[in-house]
Design a protein around this motif. Structure first.
Motif, PDB file in Angstrom:
ATOM      1  N   PRO A 169     -51.630 -54.685  94.203  1.00  0.00           N
ATOM      2  CA  PRO A 169     -51.008 -54.299  92.933  1.00  0.00           C
ATOM      3  C   PRO A 169     -49.484 -54.386  92.931  1.00  0.00           C
ATOM      4  O   PRO A 169     -48.868 -54.278  91.871  1.00  0.00           O
ATOM      5  CB  PRO A 169     -51.479 -52.858  92.724  1.00  0.00           C
ATOM      6  N   THR A 170     -48.876 -54.594  94.097  1.00  0.00           N
ATOM      7  CA  THR A 170     -47.418 -54.673  94.133  1.00  0.00           C
ATOM      8  C   THR A 170     -46.900 -56.023  93.654  1.00  0.00           C
ATOM      9  O   THR A 170     -45.684 -56.188  93.480  1.00  0.00           O
ATOM     10  CB  THR A 170     -46.886 -54.418  95.551  1.00  0.00           C
ATOM     11  N   ARG A 171     -47.784 -56.995  93.399  1.00  0.00           N
ATOM     12  CA  ARG A 171     -47.349 -58.339  93.006  1.00  0.00           C
ATOM     13  C   ARG A 171     -47.175 -58.458  91.485  1.00  0.00           C
ATOM     14  O   ARG A 171     -47.392 -59.523  90.899  1.00  0.00           O
ATOM     15  CB  ARG A 171     -48.348 -59.378  93.528  1.00  0.00           C
ATOM     16  N   LEU A 172     -46.743 -57.389  90.861  1.00  0.00           N
ATOM     17  CA  LEU A 172     -46.617 -57.363  89.408  1.00  0.00           C
ATOM     18  C   LEU A 172     -45.582 -58.359  88.888  1.00  0.00           C
ATOM     19  O   LEU A 172     -45.790 -58.993  87.843  1.00  0.00           O
ATOM     20  CB  LEU A 172     -46.245 -55.950  88.945  1.00  0.00           C
ATOM     21  N   VAL A 173     -44.464 -58.493  89.579  1.00  0.00           N
ATOM     22  CA  VAL A 173     -43.422 -59.403  89.110  1.00  0.00           C
ATOM     23  C   VAL A 173     -43.938 -60.834  89.106  1.00  0.00           C
ATOM     24  O   VAL A 173     -43.752 -61.582  88.133  1.00  0.00           O
ATOM     25  CB  VAL A 173     -42.157 -59.282  89.976  1.00  0.00           C
ATOM     26  N   GLY A 209     -43.322 -41.397  99.100  1.00  0.00           N
ATOM     27  CA  GLY A 209     -43.286 -40.927  97.723  1.00  0.00           C
ATOM     28  C   GLY A 209     -43.509 -42.008  96.701  1.00  0.00           C
ATOM     29  O   GLY A 209     -42.852 -42.018  95.656  1.00  0.00           O
ATOM     30  N   ARG A 210     -44.464 -42.919  96.985  1.00  0.00           N
ATOM     31  CA  ARG A 210     -44.710 -44.038  96.076  1.00  0.00           C
ATOM     32  C   ARG A 210     -46.200 -44.118  95.731  1.00  0.00           C
ATOM     33  O   ARG A 210     -47.059 -43.977  96.600  1.00  0.00           O
ATOM     34  CB  ARG A 210     -44.236 -45.351  96.706  1.00  0.00           C
ATOM     35  N   HIS A 211     -46.450 -44.360  94.457  1.00  0.00           N
ATOM     36  CA  HIS A 211     -47.829 -44.446  93.974  1.00  0.00           C
ATOM     37  C   HIS A 211     -47.872 -45.434  92.818  1.00  0.00           C
ATOM     38  O   HIS A 211     -46.988 -45.459  91.957  1.00  0.00           O
ATOM     39  CB  HIS A 211     -48.309 -43.070  93.501  1.00  0.00           C
ATOM     40  N   LEU A 212     -48.932 -46.242  92.805  1.00  0.00           N
ATOM     41  CA  LEU A 212     -49.097 -47.245  91.757  1.00  0.00           C
ATOM     42  C   LEU A 212     -50.559 -47.289  91.346  1.00  0.00           C
ATOM     43  O   LEU A 212     -51.453 -47.370  92.191  1.00  0.00           O
ATOM     44  CB  LEU A 212     -48.660 -48.618  92.280  1.00  0.00           C
TER      45      LEU A 212
END
Length: 431
Positions: free
Chosen positions: A405-409, A357-360
């Motif tokens: 895209p998960t490397r936002l931090v 249930g994850r989307h970016l």
């Protein structure tokens, strides 16, 4: 003595009145609302329906003497028109009120779709405390409720209705839920989640007619007929500015303002859901109907109203209006910031894990992230907002985000905080 008149007793109007009082202790302030209730927050109504708070809990200021203590005159009246040329407000009863400065903070009102039977008994909007009382009377456990609209406001109402134990059907004419906030994948995931929670969802469907009776008979465009004890119309809202016709005050979708929240008429300002202000991300004027923007605009407008009355230049500027939406739909958190649909010629990266249930979805213009969507990715919400609102130049981190895209931090730490050589580790330590 200067007379500041504020039209609208919601969050923007209340904050503006309080700000003016701080800056101008001796000026006269009149706050005008058209409901027979103390000033309250519409966003609190779902929590009222859930039973989390009582009506007093919706009030913006809890003390019954709050405005009296601040020497703010509160008037309940319906405004018929505003006449900029003569600096007067005309009420529905024919009386008039003169002003030196004026703030238009009348907010928005629900759209009534052109559906036969939409005015039937048992059909309600969910916008006022009076609406909430009527809904609570019918939305008993086991009641059949049909909701028209699955946008941002509709999803919040849906949360309250399910908490009341009703059998809920939702009809959305868009091809997905929250279509003005989410792309097809994200909107589809929210629909799947709602259906798994027991909500019947019809997307790409219109309500054709509502036949009065007990129960109400609702005919849909997909040839389905639904019986309902209650129908809630949540088909969207629009700025409540009809009274400004022929006023001399320029309106587009909302009341058009400059960076000082002043209209084309000197001394007349606008703030909140009825104001059309400049959005620094899109480079366009827009109405952004969310309370944080309303509060900021109210403070800026109030400061500039006082400055205008004192013959001084504007004292505050609006940095911009960024679209900010964070939504809890039956426990599923989603977020949308800025220009989430992207810009012409921009780059786009998307990552979807439907099983979890994850989307970016990230949108870029050159090396700036101009918008994003997220479902189920709560740990990134603050950083996404910071990158979009701050218009941070990502430099080489733009390409890294296109790859992952998960490397936002990490991207935020490296770019926004000026640390340009970060490792790829999740700890964010320098090499």
């Amino acid at each position: 003595m200067t007379h500041h008149v504020i039209l609208g007793a919601g969050p923007a109007g209340v904050i503006a009145a309080e700000t003016i009082r701080k800056l101008a202790p001796r000026d006269t302030i009149t706050l005008i609302g058209d409901e027979p209730e103390p000033s309250y927050s519409r966003m609190a109504i779902p929590y009222l329906l859930m039973g989390n708070i009582d009506e007093h809990g919706t009030y913006l200021r809890k003390s019954p003497t709050h405005f009296e203590d601040l020497k703010i005159n509160v008037l309940q009246a319906k405004v018929q028109s505003a006449q900029a040329a003569t600096k007067t407000i005309v009420f529905a009863n024919g009386e008039a009120l003169a002003y030196d400065t004026l703030l238009i903070a009348t907010g928005s009102h629900p759209v009534s779709p052109p559906i036969p039977g939409i005015q039937s008994e048992g059909v309600h909007t969910c916008w006022t405390l009076a609406d909430a009382r009527a809904i609570a009377e019918r939305a008993k456990p086991g009641a059949r409720v049909l909701q028209l609209g699955a946008g941002f406001i509709g999803c919040i109402i849906m949360e309250a209705l399910t908490a009341r134990g009703v059998h809920l059907s939702v009809v959305e004419m868009g091809d997905r839920m929250v279509p003005r906030m989410m792309g097809p994948t994200a909107g589809g995931m929210i629909r799947d989640w709602c259906e798994a929670k027991g909500v019947e969802v019809f997307t790409g469907t219109r309500v054709e007619s509502i036949e009065p009776g007990t129960p109400l008979t609702v005919k849909l465009s997909n040839d389905t007929t639904v019986q309902a004890d209650l129908v809630i119309s949540a088909a969207g809202v629009r700025p409540a500015i009809g009274f400004l016709e022929n006023s001399g005050i320029t309106c587009l979708l909302g009341v058009l303002t400059d960076e000082h929240l002043q209209t084309n008429v000197p001394g007349v300002f606008a703030a909140g859901d009825c104001a059309e202000a400049f959005d620094k991300v899109s480079g366009k004027t827009m109405v952004s109907a969310i309370q944080p923007n309303a509060a900021e605009q109210a403070r800026i407008a109030a400061a500039n109203m006082v400055a205008f009355a004192q013959g001084k230049p504007p004292q505050a500027d609006l940095n911009g209006v960024t679209q900010i939406n964070v939504l809890d739909t039956l426990g599923l958190i989603s977020a949308s910031f800025g220009d989430w649909q992207g810009t012409p010629g921009g780059d786009h990266v998307e990552l979807t894990d439907k099983a979890s249930g994850r989307h970016l979805s990230l949108r870029f213009q050159d090396d700036v992230m101009v918008g994003c969507n997220a479902v189920g990715w709560t740990e990134h919400i603050g950083v996404m907002r910071g990158l979009v609102e701050g218009q941070i130049k990502l430099g080489p981190w733009k390409d890294k985000l296109m790859q992952d895209p998960t490397r936002l931090v990490e991207a935020y730490q490296a770019s926004a905080l000026g640390q340009d050589d970060w490792s790829g580790s999740k700890t964010g330590r320098k090499r």
